[in-house]
Scaffold this active site. Sequence first.
Site, mmCIF file in Angstrom:
data_model
loop_
_atom_site.group_PDB
_atom_site.id
_atom_site.type_symbol
_atom_site.label_atom_id
_atom_site.label_comp_id
_atom_site.label_asym_id
_atom_site.label_seq_id
_atom_site.Cartn_x
_atom_site.Cartn_y
_atom_site.Cartn_z
ATOM 1 N N GLY A 126 0.824 -1.196 0.000
ATOM 2 C CA GLY A 126 0.000 0.000 0.000
ATOM 3 C C GLY A 126 0.864 1.253 0.000
ATOM 4 N N CYS A 127 0.245 2.377 -0.351
ATOM 5 C CA CYS A 127 1.012 3.615 -0.502
ATOM 6 C C CYS A 127 1.530 4.124 0.852
ATOM 7 C CB CYS A 127 0.178 4.664 -1.225
ATOM 8 S SG CYS A 127 -1.509 4.824 -0.605
ATOM 9 N N PHE A 128 0.655 4.234 1.858
ATOM 10 C CA PHE A 128 1.118 4.652 3.188
ATOM 11 C C PHE A 128 2.161 3.671 3.715
ATOM 12 C CE2 PHE A 128 -2.912 7.141 4.312
ATOM 13 C CZ PHE A 128 -2.250 8.334 4.521
ATOM 14 N N ALA A 129 1.872 2.368 3.523
ATOM 15 C CA ALA A 129 2.778 1.345 4.058
ATOM 16 C C ALA A 129 4.157 1.451 3.415
ATOM 17 C CB ALA A 129 2.183 -0.042 3.834
ATOM 18 N N THR A 130 4.205 1.754 2.116
ATOM 19 C CA THR A 130 5.494 1.868 1.439
ATOM 20 C C THR A 130 6.324 2.984 2.070
ATOM 21 O OG1 THR A 130 4.597 1.037 -0.648
ATOM 22 C CG2 THR A 130 6.601 2.378 -0.787
#
Length: 341
Positions: A148-152
């Site tokens: 995911g974008c936040f997770a990245t």
Amino acid sequence: MKVAVIGAAGYAGGELLRLVLQHPDVREVTATSRSLAGTPIAEHHPAMALLTDARFAAHAPAEAARGKDVVFLALEHGDSSKLMGSLIDSGPGMIIDLAADFRIHDGRLHEQHYGAHAAPALVHRFAYGLADVRGKELRGAQAIAAPGCFATAALLALYGLADLPLLAPPAIFAVTGSSGAGQAPTPTTHHPARANNMFAYAAMGHRHEGELLEQWRTWRQDPAAQARLMCHSGPFVRGIHVTLHAHVAEPVRDINARVAAQFARRPFVRVLDVPPQLTQVAGSNFALIHAAASADGREVQVMCVIDNLIKGAGGQAVQAMNLALGLDECAGLTAPGVFPC
Ligand SMILES: NC(=O)c1ccc[n+]([C@@H]2O[C@H](COP(=O)([O-])OP(=O)(O)OC[C@H]3O[C@@H](n4cnc5c(N)ncnc54)[C@H](OP(=O)(O)O)[C@@H]3O)[C@@H](O)[C@H]2O)c1
């Protein structure tokens, strides 16, 4: 290579499509959309007019996947797990899913954040595609869950702390632009609610904490390790900015040099001497990082910025494909960002 992009009308699928259309090893691209089947792609994604005069295909996902070397799925969360069985049966060489369905291997952790899984038996086939950390480990993977974008952004900030003794779980303050919410407007995501505004959401339990914790626990070799993600909507379209804060048990010196050494051989991560800015990555597959410690070395901050639709979605997916197939890791991804934007 023959490639299919399923869900190519969406924001993440659209960026993915733009990248694969320019990839030197991709010869044929099928782009599907349910709502826009038959419509010229460049009518919906005008910036692609120079890249293709093809139309969106109506194919069902399994049909689109048949005979392809690589299939990307950029569907709403929960859709890919419902159709993955038939997609695998159609025999594509590789599947890369951009949704959250196959990112978390721990069934309880997945359920805590997303509810019951539609295809739990298939989850372990998927490698977690955090390309800038996993690098050559992805070689040979036939199924990849793009993070995911936040997770990245949060994981790239956390990585530098993976082997430091900590006094408490790190806290990560994260802000995303509006394209992170996809193209269908909702009362909290459309322009009047987002422009000139900023607000927190999913307090004490954003969904991306699940995949973040699974990776963090692996890196820490501690199944109980914790970290807190604090997510906010910001008044801009593209990008994610995170600031991690942690208390370390033993003073650290030269934290920025330490982080720079960890990413020294990774082509899409740059560790700067000053805090990075969103506009420095918009439109690119880069992640920019800066780390700092307090004068006594007991507090650490790590800042990371990414473009949510490229490094946080389509770009990282293409990078993972390159790594899995043993291609040049940077193939199709070398375009720099745009500034001002
Ligand atoms: N936006 C981001 O920054 C971001 C970053 C990382 C990951 N992701 C993930 O990427 C996925 C897509 O997100 P998004 O932001 O691009 O959402 P979006 O803009 O709402 O796009 C989703 C697309 O999926 C298509 N679709 C749904 N079911 C389909 C099917 N069965 N066959 C063909 N097309 C189908 C829809 O188009 P039709 O109705 O025309 O079919 C729609 O265009 C989500 O799982 C999201 O979590 C997004």
